[in-house]
Design an enzyme around this catalytic site. Structure first.
Site: not given
Length: 331
Positions: A43, A66, A122, A124-125, A127, A271
């Site tokens: 992330d 984020e 984002d 890492i969408d 996780t 998101d």
């Protein structure tokens, strides 16, 4: 470089960081202990990479991201910080110092809003999908005066052709307002872009859902009622992250529902921003559960909306009515 080209470069480099983190840090022991530290490293590293590239080309553009760097500071954050700096430097042309990495991460603290330009990221969408070696996405969008104008989604583990699930993996999807939606092979130099389009299913009984793997992300009970109203009997396509938007945008599935889990939950703009424009440019429609367009002008969240519906244009209104009937003004 155009915004489109810069966004593609940023997402591709961040995707490489995520894959490097997975190969180096995710082990069977990590999964057994439900250790999320590899996701944390990915992330932070992905956000540092993307933000540093955006700063290089568009130094005046703020970013709604984020993450912030507070967990990387001081002696408590030293081990994590060192990993983040190391991994970030696997994907940038000029090595970044620790201070530069932290500053890049903290460029993502913009409040958003209805005027001017800003990006939303984002890193890492999905996780849990990432930790399982399944679907996750790096998602970047450009918002101008409260409207999404450009979206790029990198899906490192998504099959390029869903009819060949064990075939070549790695998809980058991109859309610019009024220019259509396209996919190309992720991180394959010289890969040609091909247009993508939503399905041509005209009757909801022939449609299929694309749903979250994680039960906490959706109310599967309500989904079953909606499926019954729509006459849907096909098995759902299940995957994590904004890869669901891409699956619908290229016709692998026909409907994506993100139903509110409770009345208090508010969606974050990162998101949905990139997936939203890709679906629309592929010929589909997107709204909240009340049929209202997603409003990206409210800041860091979709505070004016509840949930998300995406589908091809032919069945979209029918799906919205089925959702309204099932939720019956709960939200």
């Amino acid at each position: 470089m155009s915004e489109r080209a810069v966004a593609i470069e940023a997402v591709e480099r961040a995707s490489r960081v995520c894959e490097a983190v997975f190969k180096r840090l995710v082990t069977d022991e990590t999964l057994t202990k439900k250790d999320k530290s590899p996701v944390t490293v990915a992330d932070f590293s992905a956000q540092a990479v993307v933000n540093s590239i955006l700063e290089k080309y568009f130094p005046n553009d703020p970013i709604v991201g984020e993450e912030d760097s507070k967990d990387l500071l001081g002696e408590e954050g030293r081990v994590l910080r060192e990993k983040v700096v190391e991994l970030t430097n696997t994907a940038v042309n000029t090595p970044m110092t620790t201070e530069e990495v932290l500053q890049a991460i903290d460029r993502g603290q913009y409040a958003g809003g209805s005027t001017g330009r800003h990006w939303t990221l984002d890193p890492i969408d999905g996780t849990k999908g990432f930790l399982r070696g399944e679907q996750f996405a790096v998602c970047l969008a450009l918002i101008i005066d409260g409207k999404v104008r450009l979206g790029v989604v990198g899906c490192p583990n998504l099959p390029y052709d869903m009819s060949q699930p064990e075939g070549e993996k790695g998809v980058l999807a991109v859309a610019v307002e009024e220019q259509g939606a396209f996919q190309r092979k992720l991180n394959v130099k010289g890969s040609l872009e091909t247009p993508i389009f939503v399905s041509i299913v005209e009757d909801s009984c022939n449609a299929s859902f694309c749903e979250s793997v994680e039960a906490g992300h959706a109310n599967h009970g309500d989904s079953a009622k909606i499926a019954e109203l729509l006459g849907i009997t096909k098995q759902s396509v299940r995957m994590d992250s904004q890869c669901k938007y891409i699956a619908v945008a290229r016709g692998d599935a026909d409907i994506y529902l993100r139903l509110p889990v409770d009345s208090k939950y508010v969606e974050k703009i990162w998101d949905h921003a990139a997936g939203n424009i890709i679906i629309q440019e592929a010929g589909g429609q997107v709204s909240d559960v009340n049929g209202e367009p997603l409003d990206f002008s409210q800041g860091r969240t979709l505070s004016a909306n509840k949930g998300v519906i995406a589908a091809n244009a032919s069945i979209f209104d029918t799906v919205v009515e089925a959702v309204k009937a099932t939720l019956s003004n709960k939200f």
